[in-house]
Design a protein around this motif. Structure first.
Motif, PDB file in Angstrom:
ATOM      1  N   SER A 168       0.852  -1.183   0.000  1.00  0.00           N
ATOM      2  CA  SER A 168       0.000   0.000   0.000  1.00  0.00           C
ATOM      3  C   SER A 168       0.890   1.236   0.000  1.00  0.00           C
ATOM      4  O   SER A 168       2.117   1.122   0.068  1.00  0.00           O
ATOM      5  CB  SER A 168      -0.947   0.003   1.204  1.00  0.00           C
ATOM      6  N   TYR A 169       0.264   2.397  -0.074  1.00  0.00           N
ATOM      7  CA  TYR A 169       1.043   3.631  -0.252  1.00  0.00           C
ATOM      8  C   TYR A 169       2.142   3.754   0.796  1.00  0.00           C
ATOM      9  O   TYR A 169       3.282   4.077   0.482  1.00  0.00           O
ATOM     10  CB  TYR A 169       0.101   4.833  -0.186  1.00  0.00           C
ATOM     11  N   SER A 267      -4.584   1.393  -4.689  1.00  0.00           N
ATOM     12  CA  SER A 267      -4.861   0.539  -3.534  1.00  0.00           C
ATOM     13  C   SER A 267      -5.042  -0.897  -4.000  1.00  0.00           C
ATOM     14  O   SER A 267      -5.589  -1.149  -5.076  1.00  0.00           O
ATOM     15  CB  SER A 267      -6.118   1.013  -2.798  1.00  0.00           C
ATOM     16  N   HIS A 269      -6.213  -4.963  -2.890  1.00  0.00           N
ATOM     17  CA  HIS A 269      -6.958  -5.800  -1.940  1.00  0.00           C
ATOM     18  C   HIS A 269      -6.910  -7.246  -2.397  1.00  0.00           C
ATOM     19  O   HIS A 269      -7.110  -7.555  -3.567  1.00  0.00           O
ATOM     20  CB  HIS A 269      -8.420  -5.359  -1.833  1.00  0.00           C
ATOM     21  N   PRO A 393      -4.704   7.396  -3.120  1.00  0.00           N
ATOM     22  CA  PRO A 393      -5.334   6.076  -3.120  1.00  0.00           C
ATOM     23  C   PRO A 393      -6.355   5.954  -2.003  1.00  0.00           C
ATOM     24  O   PRO A 393      -6.160   6.490  -0.903  1.00  0.00           O
ATOM     25  CB  PRO A 393      -4.154   5.125  -2.895  1.00  0.00           C
ATOM     26  N   LEU A 395      -8.589   4.099   1.017  1.00  0.00           N
ATOM     27  CA  LEU A 395      -8.259   3.170   2.100  1.00  0.00           C
ATOM     28  C   LEU A 395      -9.128   1.932   1.946  1.00  0.00           C
ATOM     29  O   LEU A 395     -10.351   2.036   1.840  1.00  0.00           O
ATOM     30  CB  LEU A 395      -8.512   3.829   3.458  1.00  0.00           C
TER      31      LEU A 395
END
Length: 839
Positions: A168-169, A267, A269, A393, A395
């Motif tokens: 992630s970022y 992002s 997942h 991005p 969350l």
């Protein structure tokens, strides 16, 4: 002829300094330029009369400039150079034989130079010696070292991200920008070499806000990055070869309002372990995917600040509220395509959120409908092109995708909302909303209603604590930034704060404000970093929040209470009629706040432009860091770029320290009374609309405080790197950082310390990496001392936060994106460069 020319130059310089010095003194400034100008005038007149005494007086002028400079700025070369550099160069010309031989009146010793010439030569020699000493003296450097016991602790693995990935970022939901990888160390970092270089092919030279700010994700042996035109590019992280590219069709972007072209990141997942039902649907080909994306947006006409614009806004209709969900959004989750168990979420410039397969680069139907798209204009008031979109991005949790957004600053008092929304991770339906203008309102937003216009927004990156199930969002303020006379109680409460929301429901857990009644564009710009700190023998779950004004707040992330002390200090109340500045502002134990600015800190290449900067300074309003904007112009220091911006700080959870890049560049904020209409009064013709602040009593002109030669009026250093002990608030070290090589007309390698924008990372190997300075370098630093151990030249500005990862070949890589940034003037580019140690 030589005598006439050189004497005239001295006369002209003296006259300019004397006249300007009188002007400056009348404003309350120094009398030094009057004295210096008078000495130069007297010297010129004596030399016109062929008197060698003119050389003596000129030597006195050199010594006066030197002594005056030492008194004002000390033994600091960059502070002394404007005061004496030009004068010494001109003095050397005065000692050329043709000039000296033309001066007949005076002593004739020393082969015609006389005692007068020797005295002048001695004064130059003294100045040169002082300059030489000052060049190796750095009064603004603060050396230090983190104790070896803390540096030697073993790297810390994260339960949510594989050690070798950057998922992630901020690498993890905690937003620390820390990797436990330790192959690259202070001992071998100098051996780093380019492993591969890739060019994204997306350079927007036509937009002032263009910035390739993307921090790549590296997950499951694939690197993902986004471009200013909202593309996703998937690369092989070991070779740099392109695997696929996802290119949505962007529509409705009106050039007049399209001031930004930014994507800070994506992002990711992974639902492979969540037990979702998988369909056996075949994968669509790329043509079908492109058709679905185009079909998701239909053109309509709406009102933008009172001016009709032809835009695209999903299913929004002119004069009607936007729908809560798109017509195709499913109410129940359907089986998901196998390649979509791992998805990338892309925020686009035309205000959409698209779910894309991380494996194939095709859209994932079922998120928002068959087109895999959620329209971010849903529920928004004042739909207008590019006035709102998500530059950062979203969350992502296992339940929801939480989206903030960037609203155009200072355009109007009738702009879209800063409401925060959560969409179901499977279906894309809105599950909860938080409207800062109506915090107790219904959630999610009922169909047929719209959010409150113009309220505080969260444009930067959020963080997430899975154990507490809290999302932490940095908040800005509603438009306009420079005037807040009509803000509501809720605006004042939620603006410029850190907001903790229950990630499942959107309920407010706590809110902590970092600036009261912001009128300086001091949005909370950076992702909060979550870290467990050991303080007084106890473990405290903390949140580290950097801010534009230079404060770094350390809070208990359970309650929002300060972990390190915060004090309220009184600030200037000198505001325009109708404004109501806060009487005090919070100051943290960790503070990179700039020193109080004085005329002695004004700078230039010569004494002339330095004097003009001092005149400008004394004509402005300045009463410290929080001086309100004014009609005659206010020095806002730090400026709206901030001491720390969206790059934030990197937090080492093992050593419990932070590594930061504080920068210092003052701005001038000038309010202009405006008529109550849509007349443009501060915008440049042919450029995007500026800070018109339609609906407010003022427009604003906001620009860096620069000299007539286009250089900062404040003397260097303009940029540093610093290490901070998060358990005590102590600054361990602070070093001047960056050269003027790419800021000056001539590529000089002088280490002045320069501004920049971007963020650092830290590693388990005891290193920090940073590429955000305005010179085109990526640097590696010893985390213990802050010393630069390695640097590599970039083809453009590196205004993105780097990442590090472990390749399938077992080697640690550092990846840097050199895309430049139009607003800070660095060269635009599209290079993605990976570095590693030799095999």
């Amino acid at each position: 002829m030589t005598r006439i020319i050189l004497s005239t130059l001295v006369l002209a310089l003296g006259a300019i300094l004397a006249v300007g010095g009188v002007w400056l003194a009348s404003l309350g400034g120094t009398w030094g330029y009057i004295v210096l100008g008078a000495l130069l005038l007297l010297s010129a007149l004596l030399m016109y009369g062929r008197r060698k005494g003119g050389l003596v007086v000129y030597g006195i002028a050199i010594l006066f400039a030197l002594g005056w400079g030492l008194w004002e700025v000390g033994l600091y070369w960059w502070g002394l150079a404007p005061r004496g550099g030009l004068i010494i160069v001109l003095g050397l010309l005065l000692l050329l034989p043709p000039m000296v031989h033309s001066l007949h009146r005076g002593t004739q010793a020393f082969r015609g130079y006389g005692i007068e010439g020797m005295l002048m030569l001695a004064s130059i020699g003294i100045a040169v010696v002082v300059a030489a000493v000052s060049m190796v003296t750095q009064p603004y450097d603060m050396p230090g070292r983190l104790e070896p016991a803390r540096m030697s602790q073993a790297p810390l693995a994260d339960p949510y991200v594989d050690d070798g990935e950057w998922a992630s970022y901020g690498r993890t939901p905690y937003g620390q920008r820390y990797s436990p990888l330790a192959q690259i160390t202070p001992e071998n970092v100098a051996e780093l070499e380019v492993a591969w270089e890739y060019h994204a092919g997306d350079v927007h030279v036509d937009l002032p806000g263009t910035a390739l700010e993307s921090t790549p994700l590296i997950v499951d042996d694939t690197m993902y990055l986004c471009t200013p035109k909202s593309e996703i590019i998937a690369l092989d992280p070991v070779t740099g070869n392109e695997r696929w590219r996802f290119s949505p069709t962007l529509t409705g972007l009106v050039p007049q309002l399209s001031t930004y072209a930014t994507c800070r990141g994506l992002s990711y997942h992974d639902a492979t372990d969540l037990g979702w039902e998988v369909s056996d649907a075949p994968l669509p080909d790329k043509r079908e995917a492109a058709r679905l994306i185009r079909a998701s947006m239909d053109g309509v006409t709406v009102e933008a600040a009172g001016v009709a614009q032809n835009i695209v806004a999903g299913t929004a209709e002119a004069g009607h509220p936007n729908p809560v969900v798109s017509d195709d959004a499913p109410t129940e989750p359907s089986p998901i395509r196998a390649d979509c168990l791992r998805r990338i979420f892309l925020p686009t410039r035309d205000a959409r959120l698209i779910a894309v397969s991380a494996e194939t680069g095709t859209i994932c139907p079922g998120f928002g409908g068959d087109d895999g798209t959620v329209n971010l204009w849903i529920g928004m008031p004042n739909v207008s092109p590019t006035a709102y979109y998500s530059t950062s991005p979203p969350l992502v949790t296992d339940e929801v995708v939480i989206v903030g957004g960037s609203v155009n600053d200072n355009l109007s008092t009738e702009l879209p909302s800063g409401a925060i929304r959560a969409f179901d991770i499977r279906t894309g339906r809105m599950t909860w909303t938080f409207d800062p203008g109506n915090p107790d309102g219904p959630s999610p937003l009922p169909e047929g209603q719209v959010f409150t216009q113009n309220v505080p927004n969260s444009w930067s990156v959020a963080s997430y604590d899975p154990d507490l199930n809290l999302a932490y969002l940095p908040m800005g303020i509603g438009s306009p930034d420079q005037y807040g006379g009509f803000r509501t109680e809720n605006d004042e409460k939620y603006g410029n704060s850190v907001l903790a929301l229950n990630a499942s429901t959107g309920a407010v857990e706590w809110v902590y404000q970092t600036v009261h009644h912001d009128i300086w564009d001091y949005d909370v710009p950076a992702q909060p970093s979550l870290v467990d700190l050991t303080i007084d023998g106890e473990t405290v779950p903390a949140l580290v929040q950097p801010t534009k004004q230079g404060e770094v707040f350390v809070l208990d992330r359970r309650t929002g209470e300060p972990v390190l002390p915060v004090t309220e200090v009184p600030v200037s109340q000198n505001a325009v009629p109708g404004e109501r500045p806060a009487p005090t502002q919070p100051v943290s134990a960790i503070s990179f706040a700039p020193d109080y600015v004085t005329g002695a800190q004004m700078w230039g290449l010569t004494p002339i432009d330095q004097m003009l900067c001092r005149i400008d300074f004394h004509q402005m309003t300045y009463e410290g860091r929080f001086t309100p904007p004014s009609v005659n112009g206010t020095l806002t220091h730090p400026g709206s770029f901030g001491v720390l911006n969206w790059g934030g700080v990197a937090v080492d959870p093992v050593r419990q320290m932070a590594f930061a890049m504080p920068v210092y560049l003052g701005f001038v904020s000038t309010l202009t009374p405006r008529p109550d209409n849509l007349e443009t009064i501060v915008s440049r013709e042919g450029a995007p609309l500026g800070n018109e602040m339609f609906g407010a009593p003022y427009a604003a002109v906001l620009k860096p405080f620069m000299s007539k030669l286009g250089l900062p009026c404040q003397q260097p250093p303009w940029g540093y790197v610093a290490g901070v002990d998060l358990t005590t608030g102590e600054t361990i070290y602070q070093h001047v950082n960056g050269t003027v090589r790419d800021m000056s007309p001539v590529p000089l390698p002088f280490e002045t310390g320069i501004p920049g924008i971007g963020g650092p990372i830290v590693t388990g190997g005891g290193l920090a990496f940073l590429s955000g300075q305005a010179d085109y370098y990526v640097r590696g630093y010893d985390l213990a001392t802050g010393e630069t151990l390695w640097r590599a030249r970039l083809p453009a500005g590196g205004q993105a936060t780097p990442a590090t990862y472990l390749g399938r070949d077992g080697r640690q890589y550092l990846v840097v994106i050199a895309g430049g940034h139009n607003y800070i003037g660095t060269k635009l580019g599209d290079a993605v460069i990976a570095y590693t140690l030799p095999e």
